[in-house]
Design a protein around this motif. Sequence first.
Motif, PDB file in Angstrom:
ATOM      1  N   GLU A   1       0.830  -1.213   0.000  1.00 20.02           N
ATOM      2  CA  GLU A   1       0.000   0.000   0.000  1.00 20.02           C
ATOM      3  C   GLU A   1       0.864   1.262   0.000  1.00 20.02           C
ATOM      4  OE1 GLU A   1      -3.377   0.484  -0.230  1.00 20.02           O
ATOM      5  OE2 GLU A   1      -3.392  -1.632  -0.736  1.00 20.02           O
TER       6      GLU A   1
ATOM      7  N   ILE B   1       2.329   1.905  -3.441  1.00 21.69           N
ATOM      8  CA  ILE B   1       1.366   2.414  -4.417  1.00 21.69           C
ATOM      9  C   ILE B   1       0.976   3.864  -4.101  1.00 21.69           C
ATOM     10  CG2 ILE B   1      -1.010   2.178  -5.243  1.00 21.69           C
ATOM     11  CD1 ILE B   1      -0.690  -0.849  -4.779  1.00 21.69           C
ATOM     12  N   ASN B   2       0.637   4.131  -2.839  1.00 26.08           N
ATOM     13  CA  ASN B   2       0.027   5.409  -2.480  1.00 26.08           C
ATOM     14  C   ASN B   2       1.012   6.496  -2.033  1.00 26.08           C
ATOM     15  OD1 ASN B   2      -2.582   4.415  -2.986  1.00 26.08           O
ATOM     16  ND2 ASN B   2      -2.597   3.414  -0.994  1.00 26.08           N
ATOM     17  N   ASP B   3       2.209   6.087  -1.599  1.00 30.53           N
ATOM     18  CA  ASP B   3       3.162   7.077  -1.088  1.00 30.53           C
ATOM     19  C   ASP B   3       4.586   6.709  -1.506  1.00 30.53           C
ATOM     20  OD1 ASP B   3       4.313   9.160   0.234  1.00 30.53           O
ATOM     21  OD2 ASP B   3       3.689   8.552   2.247  1.00 30.53           O
TER      22      ASP B   3
END
Length: 118
Positions: free
Chosen positions: A97, A100-102
């Motif tokens: 996660e 992907i996001n940070d």
Amino acid sequence: MSRATNAPASRERRRRRLELARGFRGNRSKTFRVATEAVDRAMVMATEHRKLRKRDFRSLWIVRINAAARANGITYSRFMEGLTKAGIKLNRKMLSEIAINDPAAFSALVEQARACIG
């Protein structure tokens, strides 16, 4: 004395089994015998696939982490080794996660892992 049958119980048993077979095609949802076999197989597959789903997700997370790690110039195995030595305890789901996001935070994790590998 009147003759007693098991009709109510067996009818209920059949109704319950046919209810489980709702949505199956053809005789698999209409005929008791075929429906029983279809439902039994579906139950076995459902149990097996619940276990396989966990395996599939772990593989997916590893692929994502590997891709992000390679984009930062390190392999997955070296990255995980560095995290372990750095004492960073994040599971693969969370690492995926973050990747992907940070991406900036993931790059910071890669740098920490690199520093601990030597």
